[in-house]
Design a protein around this motif. Structure first.
Motif, PDB file in Angstrom:
ATOM      1  N   GLU A 163       0.856  -1.181   0.000  1.00 47.72           N
ATOM      2  CA  GLU A 163       0.000   0.000   0.000  1.00 47.72           C
ATOM      3  C   GLU A 163       0.894   1.233   0.000  1.00 47.72           C
ATOM      4  OE1 GLU A 163      -3.956  -0.835   1.994  1.00 47.72           O
ATOM      5  OE2 GLU A 163      -3.157   0.815   3.188  1.00 47.72           O
ATOM      6  N   GLY A 164       0.538   2.244  -0.799  1.00 49.83           N
ATOM      7  CA  GLY A 164       1.358   3.452  -0.850  1.00 49.83           C
ATOM      8  C   GLY A 164       2.444   3.366  -1.909  1.00 49.83           C
ATOM      9  N   HIS A 165       2.540   2.233  -2.601  1.00 46.99           N
ATOM     10  CA  HIS A 165       3.571   2.075  -3.650  1.00 46.99           C
ATOM     11  C   HIS A 165       2.911   1.493  -4.893  1.00 46.99           C
ATOM     12  CE1 HIS A 165       6.982   2.955  -0.970  1.00 46.99           C
ATOM     13  NE2 HIS A 165       6.173   2.461  -0.047  1.00 46.99           N
ATOM     14  N   ASP A 166       2.369   2.383  -5.692  1.00 43.74           N
ATOM     15  CA  ASP A 166       1.588   1.950  -6.854  1.00 43.74           C
ATOM     16  C   ASP A 166       2.468   1.483  -8.018  1.00 43.74           C
ATOM     17  OD1 ASP A 166       0.119   3.396  -9.524  1.00 43.74           O
ATOM     18  OD2 ASP A 166      -0.985   1.909  -8.334  1.00 43.74           O
ATOM     19  N   ASN A 167       3.766   1.727  -7.888  1.00 46.07           N
ATOM     20  CA  ASN A 167       4.659   1.341  -8.988  1.00 46.07           C
ATOM     21  C   ASN A 167       5.796   0.463  -8.454  1.00 46.07           C
ATOM     22  OD1 ASN A 167       5.684   1.182 -11.551  1.00 46.07           O
ATOM     23  ND2 ASN A 167       6.709   3.185 -11.480  1.00 46.07           N
ATOM     24  N   LEU A 168       5.449  -0.512  -7.645  1.00 44.38           N
ATOM     25  CA  LEU A 168       6.478  -1.412  -7.103  1.00 44.38           C
ATOM     26  C   LEU A 168       5.890  -2.801  -6.843  1.00 44.38           C
ATOM     27  CD1 LEU A 168       9.338  -1.886  -5.814  1.00 44.38           C
ATOM     28  CD2 LEU A 168       8.304  -1.259  -3.628  1.00 44.38           C
ATOM     29  N   MET A 169       6.600  -3.811  -7.317  1.00 46.06           N
ATOM     30  CA  MET A 169       6.264  -5.203  -6.971  1.00 46.06           C
ATOM     31  C   MET A 169       7.597  -5.899  -6.701  1.00 46.06           C
ATOM     32  SD  MET A 169       4.181  -8.009  -9.195  1.00 46.06           S
ATOM     33  CE  MET A 169       2.751  -6.964  -9.247  1.00 46.06           C
ATOM     34  N   ILE A 170       7.629  -6.697  -5.642  1.00 45.73           N
ATOM     35  CA  ILE A 170       8.879  -7.397  -5.318  1.00 45.73           C
ATOM     36  C   ILE A 170       8.652  -8.901  -5.432  1.00 45.73           C
ATOM     37  CG2 ILE A 170      10.680  -7.769  -3.573  1.00 45.73           C
ATOM     38  CD1 ILE A 170      10.181  -5.002  -2.496  1.00 45.73           C
ATOM     39  N   GLY A 171       9.592  -9.567  -6.058  1.00 44.53           N
ATOM     40  CA  GLY A 171       9.538 -11.030  -6.157  1.00 44.53           C
ATOM     41  C   GLY A 171      10.810 -11.615  -5.563  1.00 44.53           C
ATOM     42  N   ALA A 172      10.722 -12.837  -5.093  1.00 44.09           N
ATOM     43  CA  ALA A 172      11.915 -13.498  -4.545  1.00 44.09           C
ATOM     44  C   ALA A 172      11.771 -14.987  -4.738  1.00 44.09           C
ATOM     45  CB  ALA A 172      12.063 -13.183  -3.052  1.00 44.09           C
ATOM     46  N   ARG A 173      12.873 -15.675  -4.993  1.00 46.00           N
ATOM     47  CA  ARG A 173      12.770 -17.137  -5.095  1.00 46.00           C
ATOM     48  C   ARG A 173      13.944 -17.832  -4.403  1.00 46.00           C
ATOM     49  NH1 ARG A 173      14.502 -20.574 -10.262  1.00 46.00           N
ATOM     50  NH2 ARG A 173      14.606 -22.018  -8.537  1.00 46.00           N
ATOM     51  N   ARG A 174      13.619 -18.896  -3.737  1.00 42.76           N
ATOM     52  CA  ARG A 174      14.620 -19.822  -3.186  1.00 42.76           C
ATOM     53  C   ARG A 174      13.994 -21.214  -3.305  1.00 42.76           C
ATOM     54  NH1 ARG A 174      15.853 -19.078   2.947  1.00 42.76           N
ATOM     55  NH2 ARG A 174      16.501 -16.962   2.442  1.00 42.76           N
ATOM     56  N   GLY A 175      14.412 -21.949  -4.275  1.00 47.19           N
ATOM     57  CA  GLY A 175      13.848 -23.289  -4.453  1.00 47.19           C
ATOM     58  C   GLY A 175      12.673 -23.337  -5.409  1.00 47.19           C
ATOM     59  N   SER A 176      11.624 -22.570  -5.131  1.00 44.88           N
ATOM     60  CA  SER A 176      10.445 -22.600  -6.010  1.00 44.88           C
ATOM     61  C   SER A 176      10.681 -21.680  -7.206  1.00 44.88           C
ATOM     62  CB  SER A 176       9.216 -22.146  -5.240  1.00 44.88           C
ATOM     63  OG  SER A 176       9.033 -22.994  -4.130  1.00 44.88           O
ATOM     64  N   PRO A 177      10.058 -21.999  -8.370  1.00 47.11           N
ATOM     65  CA  PRO A 177      10.365 -21.218  -9.572  1.00 47.11           C
ATOM     66  C   PRO A 177       9.677 -19.854  -9.611  1.00 47.11           C
ATOM     67  CG  PRO A 177       8.769 -22.930 -10.052  1.00 47.11           C
ATOM     68  CD  PRO A 177       9.145 -23.107  -8.617  1.00 47.11           C
ATOM     69  N   LEU A 178      10.290 -18.899 -10.312  1.00 46.86           N
ATOM     70  CA  LEU A 178       9.682 -17.580 -10.531  1.00 46.86           C
ATOM     71  C   LEU A 178      10.307 -16.958 -11.775  1.00 46.86           C
ATOM     72  CD1 LEU A 178       7.544 -15.804  -9.130  1.00 46.86           C
ATOM     73  CD2 LEU A 178       9.394 -14.606  -7.987  1.00 46.86           C
ATOM     74  N   ALA A 179       9.440 -16.405 -12.634  1.00 43.53           N
ATOM     75  CA  ALA A 179       9.926 -15.792 -13.877  1.00 43.53           C
ATOM     76  C   ALA A 179       9.406 -14.369 -13.968  1.00 43.53           C
ATOM     77  CB  ALA A 179       9.430 -16.603 -15.069  1.00 43.53           C
ATOM     78  N   VAL A 180      10.196 -13.499 -14.617  1.00 43.80           N
ATOM     79  CA  VAL A 180       9.787 -12.112 -14.845  1.00 43.80           C
ATOM     80  C   VAL A 180       9.324 -11.998 -16.297  1.00 43.80           C
ATOM     81  CG1 VAL A 180      10.614  -9.722 -14.967  1.00 43.80           C
ATOM     82  CG2 VAL A 180      11.498 -11.258 -13.186  1.00 43.80           C
ATOM     83  N   GLY A 181       8.173 -11.360 -16.514  1.00 46.64           N
ATOM     84  CA  GLY A 181       7.685 -11.138 -17.878  1.00 46.64           C
ATOM     85  C   GLY A 181       7.838  -9.674 -18.249  1.00 46.64           C
ATOM     86  N   HIS A 182       8.263  -9.417 -19.488  1.00 47.94           N
ATOM     87  CA  HIS A 182       8.470  -8.036 -19.953  1.00 47.94           C
ATOM     88  C   HIS A 182       7.364  -7.667 -20.934  1.00 47.94           C
ATOM     89  CE1 HIS A 182      12.779  -8.316 -18.643  1.00 47.94           C
ATOM     90  NE2 HIS A 182      12.508  -9.598 -18.848  1.00 47.94           N
ATOM     91  N   GLY A 183       6.508  -6.713 -20.556  1.00 51.20           N
ATOM     92  CA  GLY A 183       5.465  -6.274 -21.486  1.00 51.20           C
ATOM     93  C   GLY A 183       5.821  -4.903 -22.051  1.00 51.20           C
ATOM     94  N   GLU A 184       4.854  -4.272 -22.751  1.00 53.28           N
ATOM     95  CA  GLU A 184       5.068  -2.910 -23.270  1.00 53.28           C
ATOM     96  C   GLU A 184       4.671  -1.940 -22.172  1.00 53.28           C
ATOM     97  OE1 GLU A 184       6.529  -2.222 -26.013  1.00 53.28           O
ATOM     98  OE2 GLU A 184       6.615  -4.347 -26.572  1.00 53.28           O
TER      99      GLU A 184
END
Ligand code: F6R
Length: 607
Positions: A163-184
């Protein structure tokens, strides 16, 4: 198994999140939810059951937010209710999570001492609270997440918004998979490329330990050492395929690295971590009255069965016969009507295993099947299905299905032992706790990959290799040799370490490397003696052991590969990792067709 998605976009995200979650349905789930930042305030919609229930609720919500996270949940800590569904919210933090936080009980107690009472039974909510506490103490979202990650034990992937951060998302991985997608002008997170396929084919796969900070304009990654790193962006075919290689060179590599994740999911089906109990579907036999049991399978699944025999005999004091299915079906083994047989098969279609199942049923036995494909013939024809949740296994050489089979067999042995009165509640808790650590320890074992690859390159020059193991790790020697020969085409044999001097030792000279699998357990000294016997005859030893074993006897080996120290109960699950990596890297070095080795088929539906 759980699926994660996050979108930091330019248009309303609620239904796009659902679309992405729909593509994660194949992983299996029992509840779903999303959280968005609506006019700067966190809003959440969750529903037990299928995605249509979530969609129904969303139709009343009219959400316009352009940032949000979503989740399909496969229940681990806490049942499949709406209250336990993700996202979890604490104060200004919303989080979705895939994996298991091992030390969640301690962390929950810490929070309770501060007067914070979590609403759900989940381990995930604890993480949300910890991050929120850090924010309240003045940390930035980035600082808060980095500090909380330090406190967590286990295997996980997260997507987090604030809340209060409309332009921020944080991801983290240790063991389980995670991918970043690049859009326009937008960025995304997903458990895999398939989830993000409707929006982008440009994907960056995060590596273990990575933390990623997304804004609409770009992203920044810190690695496990918290150094800035650049991970390559790739174009994926995920739009047209249900499964892709996830950035790995081969399916086999991807599948080996999926193990922390799929092991966690398989465990969560059979283990109640909160209470330290094993939970199995009801078995249609009186386990107390059972005099013996048979296990039949082929190849790698047969070796899983051999490990199962050790567990069942040691823990449950139940005599077990393990047979390769192709022999068993013609052996005319006498079986008692009303007894129990277990068949093990990844595909659930292996002709010999199916014939063994039918043989047992024809003699009035009840059949339990450990299978990875729930719609398979073996699953359909057996009385009880003990599913492995390895997900689709594409590489012909079985890796993640094998370790998931081991998890099911460990849980099965523990349940039978409890029923027969050979394991009390305290011991059951200890063993469940030991199993709970497996995903994290597998992550650590996978971290040795570079070292294992170097050793594999040495082994790739040999014409013959011997694998030795003792006790519960003897089947691992057999599996190691099978894996090596099937994908590198180099002759390899596995032996019980004590059996060597009864014949095979004649093969030893300086050209025959010997891989010794020997955790520092009660049998260690005996195996080391066997190792010395071959070393004295000039063999190059590759010792796979833990730190203590390496300290004591590493000097006698040409190469030593270390595996995290652990309760001997779970050692087969950990020693499987270097054994798989050795075979894989030798095959890559030799340039063979790793995923589809010559002459082999994934599903053997002929005799
Ligand atoms: C080896 C391998 C095979 C299979 C065997 C049984 O890496 O994959 O040995 O384990 O063909 O297959 P399933 O488990 O499908 O019955």
């Amino acid at each position: 198994m759980c699926g994660i998605v996050g979108i930091l976009g330019r248009e309303p995200v609620a239904m796009r999140l659902v679309e992405a979650l729909r593509r994660l349905e194949y992983r299996g789930y029992d509840s779903a939810g999303i959280a968005v930042l609506e006019n700067g305030v966190l809003k959440r919609v969750r529903a037990a059951g299928k995605l249509r229930n979530l969609v129904q609720k969303l139709s009343d919500a009219d959400l316009q937010s352009t940032i949000g996270i979503g989740h399909t949940r496969w229940a681990t800590h806490g049942g499949p209710s709406e209250a336990n569904a993700h996202p979890h919210i604490a104060g200004r933090v919303a989080i979705v999570h895939n994996g298991i936080i091992e030390n969640f009980k301690e962390l929950r107690e810490q929070l309770q001492h501060r007067g914070i009472q979590p609403e759900s039974d989940t381990d995930t909510e604890i993480v949300a609270h910890l991050i929120n506490v850090a924010l309240e103490e003045g940390a930035t979202p980035k600082e808060a997440v980095l500090s909380v990650l330090e406190e967590l034990r286990g295997a996980f992937a997260f997507a987090i918004i604030f809340e209060g951060h409309d332009n921020l998302m944080i991801g983290a991985r240790r063991g389980s998979p995670l991918a970043v997608g690049h859009g326009e002008g937008e960025m995304m997170l997903g458990s895999d490329a398939i989830a993000l396929a409707p929006f982008t084919s440009r994907i960056t796969y995060l590596e273990d330990g990575d933390v990623v900070f997304l804004t609409r304009e770009g992203f920044e990654i810190l690695d496990g050492e918290r150094r800035h790193v650049i991970r390559p962006m790739q174009f994926t075919q995920a739009a047209s395929l249900l499964v892709d290689k996830g950035g790995y060179k081969h399916f086999m590599a991807k599948e080996m690295h999926e193990q922390p994740d799929v092991l966690g999911h398989t465990m969560s089906e059979y283990l109640d971590f909160a209470n330290g109990r094993v939970r199995l579907p009801e078995l249609p036999v009186d386990l107390k009255a059972l005099g013996r049991m048979t296990i039949t399978a082929c190849g790698t699944a047969f070796y899983a069965g051999m490990v199962g025999k050790y567990w069942l005999e040691q823990l449950a004091r139940l005599p077990v016969e393990v047979d390769v299915a192709s022999e068993f079906r013609y052996r005319e083994a006498p079986l008692d009507a009303g007894g129990l047989s277990l068949v093990i098969s990844q595909s659930g279609e292996t002709a010999d295993t199916l014939a063994a199942l039918r043989y047992c049923k024809a003699r009035g036995q009840k059949v339990a099947a450990v299978v990875n494909v729930p719609e398979s013939t073996i699953a359909r024809e057996s009385d009880v299905v003990l599913r492995t949740f390895a997900g689709p296994e594409i590489g012909v050489a079985s890796t993640k299905a094998f370790t998931c089979q081991l998890v099911v067999l460990a849980a099965f042995a523990l349940a039978v032992a409890r029923e027969r009165g050979h394991v009390d509640a305290e011991r059951e808790q200890e063993l469940v706790r030991a199993l709970q650590q497996v995903p994290r320890l597998v992550v650590q074992a996978l971290e040795q990959e570079e070292k294992v690859a170097k050793v594999a390159h040495e082994l790739a020059h040999a014409s013959d290799i011997l694998y030795l193991g003792r006790g519960i790790n003897y089947p691992l020697a057999l599996e190691g040799a099978l894996k090596f020969k099937e994908i590198s085409y180099i002759h390899a044999e596995g032996y019980a370490a004590g059996e060597l001097k009864h014949g095979p030792i004649a093969l030893i000279d300086e050209k025959v490397p010997v891989v010794v699998i020997a955790p520092r357990d009660a049998l260690f000294e005996k195996t080391v003696s066997n190792m010395e016997e071959v070393a004295a005859r000039g063999a190059k030893i590759v010792l796979i052991t833990d730190e203590a074993g390496a300290m004591e006897h590493g000097a006698k080996a040409f190469e030593t590969i270390t595996v995290p120290a652990a309760d001997p109960f779970i050692s087969p699950l950990l020693y499987a990792i270097p054994v798989q990596l050795l075979a894989y890297h030798a095959a890559v070095f030799l340039g063979t067709d790793v995923d589809q080795p010559r002459n082999l088929a994934k599903s053997v539906t002929v005799e």
